[in-house]
Design a protein around this motif. Structure first.
Motif, PDB file in Angstrom:
ATOM      1  N   THR A 196      83.123  32.800   8.042  1.00 46.67           N
ATOM      2  CA  THR A 196      83.271  34.242   8.274  1.00 46.67           C
ATOM      3  C   THR A 196      84.750  34.632   8.337  1.00 46.67           C
ATOM      4  OG1 THR A 196      83.054  33.951  10.675  1.00 46.67           O
ATOM      5  CG2 THR A 196      81.049  34.454   9.440  1.00 46.67           C
ATOM      6  N   THR A 197      85.535  33.806   9.001  1.00 51.74           N
ATOM      7  CA  THR A 197      86.961  34.080   9.123  1.00 51.74           C
ATOM      8  C   THR A 197      87.649  34.028   7.764  1.00 51.74           C
ATOM      9  OG1 THR A 197      86.959  33.195  11.363  1.00 51.74           O
ATOM     10  CG2 THR A 197      89.081  33.311  10.256  1.00 51.74           C
ATOM     11  N   ASP A 212      88.206  36.873  16.981  1.00 49.92           N
ATOM     12  CA  ASP A 212      87.243  36.694  18.057  1.00 49.92           C
ATOM     13  C   ASP A 212      85.875  36.633  17.400  1.00 49.92           C
ATOM     14  OD1 ASP A 212      89.049  36.890  20.296  1.00 49.92           O
ATOM     15  OD2 ASP A 212      89.191  39.032  19.858  1.00 49.92           O
ATOM     16  N   LEU A 213      85.173  35.519  17.596  1.00 53.12           N
ATOM     17  CA  LEU A 213      83.832  35.337  17.050  1.00 53.12           C
ATOM     18  C   LEU A 213      82.853  35.833  18.110  1.00 53.12           C
ATOM     19  CD1 LEU A 213      84.471  31.767  15.631  1.00 53.12           C
ATOM     20  CD2 LEU A 213      84.595  33.931  14.386  1.00 53.12           C
ATOM     21  N   LEU A 214      82.384  37.063  17.964  1.00 48.67           N
ATOM     22  CA  LEU A 214      81.601  37.727  19.002  1.00 48.67           C
ATOM     23  C   LEU A 214      80.106  37.444  18.924  1.00 48.67           C
ATOM     24  CD1 LEU A 214      83.412  41.185  18.868  1.00 48.67           C
ATOM     25  CD2 LEU A 214      83.878  39.235  20.380  1.00 48.67           C
ATOM     26  N   ARG A 215      79.576  37.372  17.705  1.00 53.20           N
ATOM     27  CA  ARG A 215      78.143  37.142  17.491  1.00 53.20           C
ATOM     28  C   ARG A 215      77.971  36.282  16.243  1.00 53.20           C
ATOM     29  NH1 ARG A 215      78.850  42.210  19.127  1.00 53.20           N
ATOM     30  NH2 ARG A 215      77.657  42.942  20.922  1.00 53.20           N
ATOM     31  N   PRO A 216      76.894  35.528  16.193  1.00 56.82           N
ATOM     32  CA  PRO A 216      76.670  34.712  14.995  1.00 56.82           C
ATOM     33  C   PRO A 216      76.319  35.583  13.790  1.00 56.82           C
ATOM     34  CG  PRO A 216      74.778  34.583  16.445  1.00 56.82           C
ATOM     35  CD  PRO A 216      75.829  35.349  17.190  1.00 56.82           C
ATOM     36  N   VAL A 217      76.635  35.061  12.618  1.00 54.19           N
ATOM     37  CA  VAL A 217      76.255  35.688  11.358  1.00 54.19           C
ATOM     38  C   VAL A 217      75.146  34.831  10.762  1.00 54.19           C
ATOM     39  CG1 VAL A 217      76.991  36.330   9.037  1.00 54.19           C
ATOM     40  CG2 VAL A 217      78.553  36.651  10.978  1.00 54.19           C
ATOM     41  N   LEU A 218      73.969  35.409  10.618  1.00 58.00           N
ATOM     42  CA  LEU A 218      72.840  34.672  10.059  1.00 58.00           C
ATOM     43  C   LEU A 218      73.084  34.340   8.602  1.00 58.00           C
ATOM     44  CD1 LEU A 218      69.905  36.725  11.635  1.00 58.00           C
ATOM     45  CD2 LEU A 218      70.975  34.622  12.497  1.00 58.00           C
ATOM     46  N   ALA A 219      72.550  33.229   8.165  1.00 62.54           N
ATOM     47  CA  ALA A 219      72.761  32.757   6.793  1.00 62.54           C
ATOM     48  C   ALA A 219      72.062  33.626   5.759  1.00 62.54           C
ATOM     49  CB  ALA A 219      72.292  31.309   6.658  1.00 62.54           C
ATOM     50  N   THR A 220      71.276  34.580   6.191  1.00 61.36           N
ATOM     51  CA  THR A 220      70.562  35.478   5.276  1.00 61.36           C
ATOM     52  C   THR A 220      71.052  36.918   5.436  1.00 61.36           C
ATOM     53  OG1 THR A 220      68.849  35.748   6.951  1.00 61.36           O
ATOM     54  CG2 THR A 220      68.477  34.051   5.259  1.00 61.36           C
ATOM     55  N   LEU A 255      79.380  43.886   6.436  1.00 56.47           N
ATOM     56  CA  LEU A 255      80.448  44.759   5.993  1.00 56.47           C
ATOM     57  C   LEU A 255      81.729  44.262   6.642  1.00 56.47           C
ATOM     58  CD1 LEU A 255      81.364  47.494   4.627  1.00 56.47           C
ATOM     59  CD2 LEU A 255      81.169  48.452   6.936  1.00 56.47           C
ATOM     60  N   MET A 256      82.752  44.050   5.832  1.00 53.03           N
ATOM     61  CA  MET A 256      84.064  43.665   6.339  1.00 53.03           C
ATOM     62  C   MET A 256      84.992  44.852   6.125  1.00 53.03           C
ATOM     63  SD  MET A 256      84.295  39.817   4.788  1.00 53.03           S
ATOM     64  CE  MET A 256      83.842  40.351   3.136  1.00 53.03           C
ATOM     65  N   GLU A 257      85.742  45.182   7.143  1.00 51.37           N
ATOM     66  CA  GLU A 257      86.639  46.331   7.055  1.00 51.37           C
ATOM     67  C   GLU A 257      87.952  46.014   7.755  1.00 51.37           C
ATOM     68  OE1 GLU A 257      86.785  51.079   8.153  1.00 51.37           O
ATOM     69  OE2 GLU A 257      85.243  49.835   9.061  1.00 51.37           O
ATOM     70  N   TRP A 258      89.035  46.425   7.131  1.00 54.11           N
ATOM     71  CA  TRP A 258      90.370  46.322   7.712  1.00 54.11           C
ATOM     72  C   TRP A 258      90.989  47.705   7.770  1.00 54.11           C
ATOM     73  CZ3 TRP A 258      92.583  42.223   9.979  1.00 54.11           C
ATOM     74  CH2 TRP A 258      92.085  40.947   9.689  1.00 54.11           C
ATOM     75  N   ASP A 287      73.035  46.024  11.545  1.00 48.50           N
ATOM     76  CA  ASP A 287      72.755  46.743  12.792  1.00 48.50           C
ATOM     77  C   ASP A 287      74.008  47.422  13.351  1.00 48.50           C
ATOM     78  OD1 ASP A 287      74.232  44.586  13.690  1.00 48.50           O
ATOM     79  OD2 ASP A 287      72.655  43.805  15.009  1.00 48.50           O
ATOM     80  N   ASP A 288      75.115  47.357  12.618  1.00 46.76           N
ATOM     81  CA  ASP A 288      76.397  47.958  12.974  1.00 46.76           C
ATOM     82  C   ASP A 288      77.069  47.281  14.173  1.00 46.76           C
ATOM     83  OD1 ASP A 288      78.363  49.791  12.116  1.00 46.76           O
ATOM     84  OD2 ASP A 288      77.902  51.119  13.796  1.00 46.76           O
ATOM     85  N   ARG A 289      76.568  46.131  14.581  1.00 45.27           N
ATOM     86  CA  ARG A 289      77.194  45.393  15.676  1.00 45.27           C
ATOM     87  C   ARG A 289      78.265  44.461  15.106  1.00 45.27           C
ATOM     88  NH1 ARG A 289      72.947  42.832  19.621  1.00 45.27           N
ATOM     89  NH2 ARG A 289      74.802  42.762  20.940  1.00 45.27           N
ATOM     90  N   THR A 290      79.376  44.423  15.777  1.00 48.22           N
ATOM     91  CA  THR A 290      80.496  43.600  15.327  1.00 48.22           C
ATOM     92  C   THR A 290      80.182  42.128  15.549  1.00 48.22           C
ATOM     93  OG1 THR A 290      82.070  45.366  15.784  1.00 48.22           O
ATOM     94  CG2 THR A 290      82.967  43.126  15.635  1.00 48.22           C
ATOM     95  N   ARG A 291      80.342  41.336  14.492  1.00 46.60           N
ATOM     96  CA  ARG A 291      80.165  39.889  14.557  1.00 46.60           C
ATOM     97  C   ARG A 291      81.508  39.193  14.785  1.00 46.60           C
ATOM     98  NH1 ARG A 291      75.739  42.236  14.169  1.00 46.60           N
ATOM     99  NH2 ARG A 291      74.007  41.455  12.937  1.00 46.60           N
ATOM    100  N   VAL A 292      82.521  39.674  14.062  1.00 46.51           N
ATOM    101  CA  VAL A 292      83.857  39.097  14.139  1.00 46.51           C
ATOM    102  C   VAL A 292      84.857  40.245  14.258  1.00 46.51           C
ATOM    103  CG1 VAL A 292      85.592  37.642  12.989  1.00 46.51           C
ATOM    104  CG2 VAL A 292      83.149  37.171  12.650  1.00 46.51           C
TER     105      VAL A 292
END
Length: 146
Positions: A63-64, A89-97, A101-104, A129-134
């Motif tokens: 993910t990083t 900061d790795l906040l939540r896991p990213v499921l393999a499926t 969305l990545m945004e800077w 779900d619009d929750r931040t993963r990273v």
């Protein structure tokens, strides 16, 4: 890759760029193994199904890498870029499926003594779900093409 970039937008505080990425189990497993991450959460589907995640998850390295790689790809289209510092900061896991969305966003710009600009960036990787993963912070040296 489906990067969206502002067409001709000047790079200034508030400048944003995004890309989506669709993970899949084969990609997640291959990346983890290539990175030397043998955690079974990334490559053993049977094991991962029995965990609280219910299936494979992408490694933090994966993910990083995608999030940081987006900065290089985006700015290289407009000039010369060199990443100088990143923290995540790795906040939540990213499921393999999952599709993310990545945004800077550029938060500040300062002139560099040898030319170009130092760009400070804030980045996120979010799930459907619009929750931040990273969450990430980055600094790049950017010199636009003349």
């Amino acid at each position: 890759m489906n990067e969206t970039e502002p067409l001709g937008a000047p790079i200034a505080p508030g400048y944003r760029f995004v890309r989506t990425h669709a993970f899949n189990e084969e990609q997640v497993s291959r990346f983890a193994m290539a990175a030397g991450d043998e955690n079974p959460l990334h490559h053993d589907a049977e094991f991962a199904r029995g965990t609280r995640f219910g299936g494979l998850i992408a490694s933090g390295t994966h993910t990083t890498s995608l999030l940081l790689g987006l900065t290089a790809t985006h700015f290289a289209r407009r000039g010369s870029v060199l990443g100088t510092s990143f923290s995540v900061d790795l906040l939540r896991p990213v499921l393999a499926t999952e599709t993310v969305l990545m945004e800077w966003q550029v938060t500040s710009i300062a002139a560099h003594s040898k030319g170009g600009s130092i760009l400070e960036l804030q980045g996120v990787m979010k799930g459907a779900d619009d929750r931040t993963r990273v969450h990430a912070h980055g600094t790049v040296l950017f010199t636009p093409d003349s």
